[in-house]
Design an enzyme around this catalytic site. Sequence first.
Site, short mmCIF file in Angstrom:
data_model
loop_
_atom_site.label_atom_id
_atom_site.label_comp_id
_atom_site.label_asym_id
_atom_site.label_seq_id
_atom_site.Cartn_x
_atom_site.Cartn_y
_atom_site.Cartn_z
N SER A 1 -2.85 -8.17 3.06
CA SER A 1 -3.42 -8.12 4.41
C SER A 1 -3.87 -9.50 4.85
O SER A 1 -3.90 -9.81 6.04
CB SER A 1 -4.61 -7.16 4.44
OG SER A 1 -4.24 -5.92 3.90
N HIS B 1 0.84 -1.21 0.00
CA HIS B 1 0.00 0.00 0.00
C HIS B 1 0.88 1.27 0.00
O HIS B 1 0.57 2.24 -0.69
CB HIS B 1 -0.88 0.03 1.26
CG HIS B 1 -1.88 -1.08 1.36
ND1 HIS B 1 -1.79 -2.07 2.31
CD2 HIS B 1 -3.01 -1.35 0.65
CE1 HIS B 1 -2.81 -2.90 2.18
NE2 HIS B 1 -3.57 -2.50 1.18
N GLU C 1 -0.72 -3.90 -9.15
CA GLU C 1 -0.79 -4.97 -10.17
C GLU C 1 -1.03 -6.33 -9.52
O GLU C 1 -1.37 -7.29 -10.18
CB GLU C 1 0.50 -4.97 -11.01
CG GLU C 1 0.56 -3.76 -11.91
CD GLU C 1 1.93 -3.51 -12.54
OE1 GLU C 1 2.76 -4.45 -12.57
OE2 GLU C 1 2.14 -2.37 -13.00
P1 AMP Z 1 -6.50 -3.79 -0.51
O1 AMP Z 1 -6.34 -2.96 0.72
O2 AMP Z 1 -6.01 -5.19 -0.37
O3 AMP Z 1 -7.87 -3.66 -1.11
O4 AMP Z 1 -5.52 -3.15 -1.59
C1 AMP Z 1 -5.56 -1.77 -1.88
C2 AMP Z 1 -4.65 -1.51 -3.05
O5 AMP Z 1 -3.32 -1.93 -2.72
C3 AMP Z 1 -5.05 -2.28 -4.31
O6 AMP Z 1 -4.85 -1.44 -5.44
C4 AMP Z 1 -4.08 -3.44 -4.31
O7 AMP Z 1 -3.82 -3.96 -5.60
C5 AMP Z 1 -2.84 -2.78 -3.74
N1 AMP Z 1 -1.93 -3.79 -3.19
C6 AMP Z 1 -2.24 -4.75 -2.27
N2 AMP Z 1 -1.16 -5.54 -2.04
C7 AMP Z 1 -0.16 -5.06 -2.83
C8 AMP Z 1 1.19 -5.45 -3.05
N3 AMP Z 1 1.75 -6.49 -2.43
N4 AMP Z 1 1.92 -4.74 -3.93
C9 AMP Z 1 1.38 -3.68 -4.59
N5 AMP Z 1 0.11 -3.26 -4.42
C10 AMP Z 1 -0.65 -3.95 -3.56
#
Ligand code: AMP
Length: 288
Positions: free
Chosen positions: A186, A37, A148
């Site tokens: 997460s 994030h 991505e």
């Molecule tokens: P989330 O909180 O899991 O809904 O993710 C929020 C944003 O963070 C989304 O655009 C995800 O694709 C991005 N994201 C989550 N994990 C990663 C990671 N390991 N590397 C890059 N972006 C991430």
Amino acid sequence: MQIIRSMTQLTEQIYLWKQARFTIGFVPTMGNLHAGHLQLVDTAKSLTDKIIVSIFVNPLQFGINEDFANYPRTESEDIAQLIDAKVDAVFLPTIDSLYPHSIKTYIRLPELESLHCGQFRPGHFSGVATIVSKLFHLVQADIAVFGEKDFQQLTIIRAMVQDLNFAVKIVSVPTIREIDGLAMSSRNRYLTINQRPIAAQLYQQLQFIRQQILNGERHYLQLEQQVTLKLSEAGFIVDYIHICCQQHLQPASIEDTELVILAAAKLGQCRLIDNICLKIQTLKVDSD
Ligand code: AMP
């Protein structure tokens, strides 16, 4: 950093930034922030004047038997990380403020939402597209940054922005990984100590497929089956391993040169998703 909880406060803040002609970068998240994030935040910071991060565990994108109730919520730690990262504002809406009544409008992307993860999580991508479109209307950002890591989600958001003429530029950031290659997520906290080293095999197997393709292997279905078997033997319940064309997320044909290998697999309570993109040359056919 502004901590914004109400819609009115958000609208006022956005108005002030717009009036001052600041450009706005937006990073939508579900919280429980990690280095992935924060990489999105850094990317946004390099592109716009003001950065706003939203943290909202969106009930609309969870199925009835999924982990909505248990999804990790770590608000104070998240706020501390965003202050450190010099974010300008965090938006922490309540469910009632975003969904004051049962909604009647949903964004649907029939060609994309039922593929891959959509087969295992019906309604998930419609829930994602609907909340993201609501947040886009509220935040009115110049750019929005997505990972991505969630490749199908990224493809869906790009398609929605293009089809519905949202005035926001979508920027993507490569997946941030643990040292052994496991994509940060997460949900990795659902892994037990014993499962944690095994989890890295998902990425290792994606790399194996990538290498096989780069070596000239074009029997994609066989590769998918071979790796599904290997992961099953390692203890995964594989939802899918799909070698696809990057643009439409359809099964890759021999003519496709821009590929993405998409994967989802459960290890115990934890559903892992990952992907690798690769470019290949078309096989030359001698025609003399
Ligand atoms: P989330 O909180 O899991 O809904 O993710 C929020 C944003 O963070 C989304 O655009 C995800 O694709 C991005 N994201 C989550 N994990 C990663 C990671 N390991 N590397 C890059 N972006 C991430």
